[in-house]
Write an enzyme that holds these catalytic residues in place. Sequence first.
Site, mmCIF file in Angstrom:
data_model
loop_
_atom_site.group_PDB
_atom_site.id
_atom_site.type_symbol
_atom_site.label_atom_id
_atom_site.label_comp_id
_atom_site.label_asym_id
_atom_site.label_seq_id
_atom_site.Cartn_x
_atom_site.Cartn_y
_atom_site.Cartn_z
ATOM 1 N N LYS A 229 6.145 3.074 3.732
ATOM 2 C CA LYS A 229 4.691 2.928 3.761
ATOM 3 C C LYS A 229 4.313 2.155 5.013
ATOM 4 C CE LYS A 229 0.725 1.054 1.327
ATOM 5 N NZ LYS A 229 0.179 0.528 0.072
ATOM 6 N N LYS B 236 4.261 7.540 3.513
ATOM 7 C CA LYS B 236 2.811 7.381 3.478
ATOM 8 C C LYS B 236 2.341 6.650 4.725
ATOM 9 C CE LYS B 236 -0.670 4.800 1.021
ATOM 10 N NZ LYS B 236 -0.944 3.742 0.086
#
Length: 333
Positions: A195, A248
């Site tokens: 992330k 992400k």
Amino acid sequence: MAYPIVRQRRLRDNPVLREMIGETDLSANDLIYPIFVVSGLSVKRPIDSLPGQYHLSPDQAAALAVDFSRAGGRALMLFGLPDNKDEIGASGADPLGPVQLAIKAIKKAAPELCVITDVCLCEYTSHGHCGLISGLTVLNDPSLEHLAKQALSHVQSGADMVAPSDMMDGRVGAIRKLLDENGFEHIPIMAYSAKYASAFYGPFRDAAASAPAFGDRRGYQMDPKNRREALTEVALDIEEGADIVMVKPAGPYLDVLREVRNFTAKPLAAYQVSGEYYMLKCAAAAGGLDFKRAAWESLIGIKRAGADLILTYLAPEALVWLRGKSFKILRSK
Ligand code: PBG
């Protein structure tokens, strides 16, 4: 052999053949729809920063879940906006919090749907960071217990899977341990493994009221410059017990997705985040893009890069495109 014996266009002319030899496809089984839940009754409030998305009270989340399931949808991801915030994000583990109540309402109304919950402290802390703080420092180890408690309370409310997004080191292991100790060894964890500290979360932070009150998240989320580091994050999460790993954002990180795809046999998810959705919506609204074609292409690109699953605010629209007909879920928007 080359031209004129080889002509690449031969297989592009016939639309049926073109579809038959398509290397990538998207199906309802690939889509996870993120929604935002709040407390109260009959609340369905449009989110300014995310056109087409709503703040939903548990009953409205359940109504949406039924429509989503009828449209062929399989899985929802829940984010919560609590009534109270404090230094340690305690309301995240409140059995009567909006997420916990929404899980129950959704599982009752549409038990066939897979209910996944985002596990993080940023929506629940007064300072908006994803972990506990001391002064201006975000603490790692003391945060783990609170994240694990939140995850446990989601599972106790009926969540089918939990998805930690905080990026503290060791959180997957801490959550795995607490779930196992409480008899939930069968509940999987989808880890937000790679992330990145991304500007593309902007619209989400308005939607979830989770912008940090000071500083930024670069002390715990990944530096956008790094690709190899994603493999270390993925390896560590798998070692701690992650069942699904995630990259992400998705669109600006397709190379990372491909790299992770080649690195692990675990199922791989990609999160097409709020800013990616927002760009498509705004560009289309300004007349610069054909929304459906551009949105579809963005999803196919993510699949082609190697994702098995896509978290996307486009999920309801994609279902309609997939099935070729309209559903209540869209008509009500
Ligand atoms: C919570 C969380 C964020 C997103 C998902 N979980 C925001 C952040 O890390 O700041 C972003 C999702 C999106 O932009 O759609 N940590």
